[in-house]
Write a protein that holds these residues in place. Structure first.
Motif, mmCIF file in Angstrom:
data_model
loop_
_atom_site.group_PDB
_atom_site.id
_atom_site.type_symbol
_atom_site.label_atom_id
_atom_site.label_comp_id
_atom_site.label_asym_id
_atom_site.label_seq_id
_atom_site.Cartn_x
_atom_site.Cartn_y
_atom_site.Cartn_z
ATOM 1 N N ALA A 9 0.816 -1.215 0.000
ATOM 2 C CA ALA A 9 0.000 0.000 0.000
ATOM 3 C C ALA A 9 0.844 1.257 0.000
ATOM 4 O O ALA A 9 0.304 2.367 -0.047
ATOM 5 C CB ALA A 9 -0.924 -0.006 1.213
ATOM 6 N N GLN A 10 2.166 1.102 0.069
ATOM 7 C CA GLN A 10 3.107 2.226 0.075
ATOM 8 C C GLN A 10 2.791 3.206 1.204
ATOM 9 O O GLN A 10 2.817 4.433 1.032
ATOM 10 C CB GLN A 10 3.101 2.945 -1.280
ATOM 11 N N VAL A 11 2.488 2.614 2.398
ATOM 12 C CA VAL A 11 2.311 3.430 3.583
ATOM 13 C C VAL A 11 3.637 4.084 3.933
ATOM 14 O O VAL A 11 4.712 3.501 3.759
ATOM 15 C CB VAL A 11 1.800 2.555 4.746
ATOM 16 N N ASP A 12 3.582 5.291 4.431
ATOM 17 C CA ASP A 12 4.775 6.061 4.795
ATOM 18 C C ASP A 12 5.672 6.273 3.586
ATOM 19 O O ASP A 12 6.900 6.208 3.651
ATOM 20 C CB ASP A 12 5.549 5.359 5.908
ATOM 21 N N GLY A 13 5.023 6.493 2.427
ATOM 22 C CA GLY A 13 5.776 6.741 1.212
ATOM 23 C C GLY A 13 6.502 5.533 0.681
ATOM 24 O O GLY A 13 7.384 5.652 -0.152
ATOM 25 N N GLY A 14 6.135 4.354 1.173
ATOM 26 C CA GLY A 14 6.781 3.132 0.726
ATOM 27 C C GLY A 14 8.125 2.876 1.366
ATOM 28 O O GLY A 14 8.819 1.945 1.006
ATOM 29 N N ALA A 15 8.493 3.703 2.339
ATOM 30 C CA ALA A 15 9.805 3.549 2.967
ATOM 31 C C ALA A 15 9.873 2.267 3.772
ATOM 32 O O ALA A 15 8.896 1.843 4.368
ATOM 33 C CB ALA A 15 10.088 4.741 3.880
ATOM 34 N N ARG A 16 11.074 1.666 3.799
ATOM 35 C CA ARG A 16 11.271 0.430 4.543
ATOM 36 C C ARG A 16 11.828 0.742 5.923
ATOM 37 O O ARG A 16 12.698 0.049 6.414
ATOM 38 C CB ARG A 16 12.244 -0.475 3.789
#
Length: 307
Positions: A198-205
């Motif tokens: 869903a690319q939550v938080d801009g997709g950051a890991r």
């Protein structure tokens, strides 16, 4: 006369693999139980079964299966169930478990079903629940005991899913009398993959994605009836950058420990297993992970039981 308080019961265990057997039996660390994969001990004799009997003489044993295919519309494999029943009679395990999955599917033209050799996810539908409950009941009738059913790390979902996963397992437990094997690592793996997709938080890991996944996994636990949870599993995972894989090949990650602490706070202390199936470490590393779980259980034992 002053009496020292009785020591708290040990509730953590480890998955027992052959390379650790000699060291385990020599050192006899304090463990509540050890767990083995049932299918590795279906033979009538041999070195593997002898080793299992030696382990059983030292510790309670939990039998954890991967091949019953409890969710298969093709039904259960009678041979598999009979071998499991014979193993249960020999070992008298403290618990018996398998997965809410299917691995058997019918061939065309009436041929015998084929086994896929994998834990494939079931749909969360009324029809799937009916099949799963019927198969679970057949196993329990043959074994003459309740079993535990584990939810999956699933990398696909069915378009006709209509029942929320925690509700699905609550319904299964009510219908069949089974219990749930709550795998915290599976919850976190699924949540991380959902958050990444869903690319939550801009997709950051980073920690933002982990925090979102932890919240999602904790919400899953909050939705389950605590009475239905009979055991908890912990394990490690690998984040490849594209997908998080439930590989049981490393120490338990921080998000899993966070969710585990929440689970024990919500459910109360439960027997807890640390799984490690690939890239096996030395036994002391695995025991250290079990000790970390034990510290969470010990802290929870000092608190009032949840209502």
């Amino acid at each position: 006369m002053h009496r020292d308080p009785a020591p708290a019961p040990v509730r953590s265990g480890i998955g027992l693999r052959q390379p650790h057997l000699a060291a385990l039996l020599d050192s006899r660390p304090a463990l509540a139980f050890v767990e083995v994969h049932s299918e590795n001990y279906f033979a009538d004799g041999g070195a593997a079964l002898a080793a299992l009997h030696a382990a059983r003489a030292a510790y309670p044993v939990s039998l954890h299966g991967v091949g019953l295919s409890l969710g298969a519309a093709a039904g259960l494999d009678t041979w598999h169930l009979e071998r499991l029943a014979q193993l249960v009679e020999r070992i008298e395990p403290v618990r018996v478990s398998d997965h809410a999955s299917f691995a058997r599917a019918p061939r065309h033209h009436g041929a015998a079903p084929v086994h896929a050799g994998d834990l494939l996810p079931i749909a969360f539908t009324d029809a799937s629940l009916h099949i799963l409950a019927a198969n679970v009941q057949r196993v329990q009738d043959r074994l003459r005991r309740p079993i535990l059913v584990e939810h999956l790390s699933a990398y696909l979902h069915w378009a006709d899913d209509r029942i929320a996963e925690p509700q699905f397992f609550d319904l299964l437990a009510r219908r069949s009398g089974c219990q749930l094997l709550l795998d915290v690592n599976n919850l976190v793996v699924n949540a991380l993959n959902a958050v990444h997709a869903a690319q939550v938080d801009g997709g950051a890991r980073g920690t933002g994605a982990e925090a979102a996944a932890v919240a999602q996994a904790c919400a899953w636990i909050d939705a389950i009836d605590p009475r239905h949870v009979g055991e908890i599993h912990l394990a490690g995972y690998t984040d490849t950058g594209d997908i998080v894989i439930d590989d049981h090949g490393s120490r338990v990650h921080a998000p899993v420990w966070q969710v585990y602490r929440h689970a024990i706070g919500r459910l109360g202390p439960r027997p807890t297993l640390v799984e490690w199936d690939t890239d096996l470490p030395a036994l002391p590393v695995l025991l250290d992970e079990a000790a970390l779980a034990e510290s969470v259980l010990a802290a929870a034992a000092l608190q009032p039981e949840p209502a």
